[in-house]
Design an enzyme around this catalytic site. Structure first.
Site, PDB file in Angstrom:
ATOM      1  N   ASN A 114      11.560   4.048  -7.816  1.00  0.00           N
ATOM      2  CA  ASN A 114      10.139   4.381  -7.726  1.00  0.00           C
ATOM      3  C   ASN A 114      10.040   5.811  -7.199  1.00  0.00           C
ATOM      4  OD1 ASN A 114       7.424   4.620  -7.211  1.00  0.00           O
ATOM      5  ND2 ASN A 114       7.285   2.824  -5.878  1.00  0.00           N
ATOM      6  N   ARG A 120       9.383   2.127 -11.906  1.00  0.00           N
ATOM      7  CA  ARG A 120       7.933   1.980 -11.786  1.00  0.00           C
ATOM      8  C   ARG A 120       7.295   3.187 -12.483  1.00  0.00           C
ATOM      9  NH1 ARG A 120       3.819   3.440  -6.981  1.00  0.00           N
ATOM     10  NH2 ARG A 120       2.037   2.365  -7.858  1.00  0.00           N
ATOM     11  N   HIS A 158      -1.544  -1.223  -9.358  1.00  0.00           N
ATOM     12  CA  HIS A 158      -0.839  -2.197  -8.510  1.00  0.00           C
ATOM     13  C   HIS A 158      -0.514  -3.466  -9.298  1.00  0.00           C
ATOM     14  CE1 HIS A 158      -3.054  -0.425  -4.759  1.00  0.00           C
ATOM     15  NE2 HIS A 158      -1.831   0.084  -4.801  1.00  0.00           N
ATOM     16  N   ARG A 191      -8.823   7.481   0.427  1.00  0.00           N
ATOM     17  CA  ARG A 191      -9.605   7.534  -0.820  1.00  0.00           C
ATOM     18  C   ARG A 191     -10.977   6.906  -0.595  1.00  0.00           C
ATOM     19  NH1 ARG A 191      -5.190   4.714  -4.549  1.00  0.00           N
ATOM     20  NH2 ARG A 191      -3.470   5.504  -3.302  1.00  0.00           N
ATOM     21  N   GLU A 220       7.228  -5.624  -5.027  1.00  0.00           N
ATOM     22  CA  GLU A 220       7.081  -4.954  -6.326  1.00  0.00           C
ATOM     23  C   GLU A 220       8.431  -4.657  -6.960  1.00  0.00           C
ATOM     24  OE1 GLU A 220       4.079  -2.457  -4.118  1.00  0.00           O
ATOM     25  OE2 GLU A 220       3.418  -2.093  -6.166  1.00  0.00           O
TER      26      GLU A 220
END
Ligand code: ADP
Length: 405
Positions: free
Chosen positions: A7, A99, A188, A249, A391
């Protein structure tokens, strides 16, 4: 079969080496680690080896990685190190799972990456400028250093490939969708997919029979409505900026805020930075790590208190919206740094949903554990769960599935 999961961020390289069973089974984690500050002179490499008896051994190294190629070289060296490593030769790595954040409409499923796929990932970089170029660099270096191991791209957006048009289209002129690909993509996805499967196992019910809302609450936060294992709607949109408030964010704001700021003299790039890096919890109280928000709140900081309340309120608002889209909900599952570790956020996000059938068990909610668990009361008609995400394991599984096809 040994699978390396990669990743890559713009200045980071995260990896896990797993020994995977075939046929969609589980995997044994062998090593994990992270190289940071790539291209900044000194790049710390934190590496952890998992021993068969459950013990772990950690090592911190200082590398000078000018780019991702050098980071990959340093990672391979530690994976083959006589003390810290677990393999002797590079060709023991049989596949590399990557990823990739944005797959667009062209990349609906995980796939082996050749030249054509790399071109698509590169083309989609304008929609994910912080992620796709770095993800692509990871693929390039893996192919250079492990030429016999296929590189498989696993997309964050893939879990939403079957979302209906009524959920993914925006009501703006059609040419912006057809020509520029502006639509809701969702992110996600590997986490929501993993958590939905684990939630079904925890409930002891087939995933195909379940309507779930999964809440991934980390630095980035997203919620997903899942019907029979399919992601049918989600809080994030064209980019991961939409939905709930997050660490830095803004989440959902009226889109008219953007042209208004531009009319006041802010350049597009400034507005982008403002909404992605200077907003959310950080804008509200100066702190973007949830643990720091709690400390400040406990000292009586009213801004930290408001930031906490606004975060939980925005999560509840999304839960309500996705609930209405699903019609019936069997369970809600919390995951990621905040979702797994913060009982206060879970409690406040579910506040007022008792009449909808969510009866939180306040004691169970406080228990800390790395295991998936139910945190609602026995009589709760809608179950609440905490499900630690993984993940990397989901990417390794997807990699195996692609190669076994
Ligand atoms: P990322 O989205 O970068 O993968 P994580 O899933 O690691 O992020 O989540 C990071 C967030 O989780 C941070 O806001 C951090 O404060 C929060 N977090 C981690 N541990 C705890 C904890 N024990 N209590 C509350 N929040 C926590």
């Amino acid at each position: 079969m040994i699978v390396l999961v990669v990743n890559c961020g713009s200045s980071s390289f995260k990896y896990q080496l797993l020994d995977m069973e075939s046929g969609g089974g589980g995997g044994r984690l062998l090593c994990s680690g992270l190289v940071e500050r790539i291209g900044e002179g000194q790049s710390p490499l934190a590496h952890k080896k998992y021993l068969p008896d459950g013990e772990t051994r950690s090592v911190k190294l200082e590398e000078g990685c000018a780019d991702h190629r050098e980071a990959f070289r340093a990672v391979l060296a530690v994976l083959m190190h006589p003390d810290h490593g677990v393999i002797e030769r590079v060709d023991e790595i049989k596949a590399v799972g990557h990823r990739v954040v944005q797959g667009g409409e062209a990349m609906r499923r995980a796939c082996v990456v050749g030249e054509a796929e790399k071109a698509v990932i590169a083309r989609l970089a304008d929609m994910a400028p912080l992620h796709n170029p770095a993800n692509l660099q990871g693929i390039e270096v893996a192919q250079a250093f492990c030429p016999r191991a296929p590189s498989v791209a696993v997309f964050d957006t893939e879990f939403y490939a079957d979302m209906p048009a009524k959920a993914f289209r925006y009501a703006i002129p059609e040419k912006f969708y057809t020509d520029l690909g502006i639509r809701r993509y969702g992110f996600h996805g590997t986490s929501h997919k993993f958590v939905s499967r684990q939630a079904a196992l925890t409930l002891g019910r087939p995933l195909k029979d379940l309507n779930l809302i999964t809440c991934h609450l980390g630095n980035g936060c997203s919620l997903t409505a899942i019907q029979g294992g399919v992601g049918v709607d989600t809080s994030m949109g064209f980019t991961p900026l939409a939905g709930t408030i997050m660490g830095t964010r803004c989440g959902d704001v009226d889109p008219a805020v953007v042209p208004f700021l531009v009319s006041k003299g802010y350049a597009a790039a400034e507005v982008d930075r403002l909404l992605n890096k200077e907003s959310g919890l950080k804008a509200l109280c100066g702190l973007n790590d949830m643990r720091d928000v709690h400390s400040a709140k406990e000292k009586g900081d009213p801004k930290a208190q408001l930031a906490f309340e606004m975060l939980c309120y925005s999560i509840r608002r999304q839960i309500g919206a996705l609930w209405a889209c699903l019609g019936r909900v069997d369970a809600l599952a919390f995951t990621a740094g905040i979702g797994e570790n913060d009982p206060d956020v879970r409690r406040a996000s579910l506040e007022g949903l008792e009449s909808w059938g969510v009866l939180l068990d306040l004691e169970k909610n406080k228990i800390r554990s790395p295991e998936p668990r139910v945190i609602s009361r026995e009589e709760s008609s809608v179950k609440a769960l905490v499900v630690p995400t993984n993940e990397e394991l989901e990417i390794a599984r997807a990699t195996m599935e692609v190669l076994e096809k």
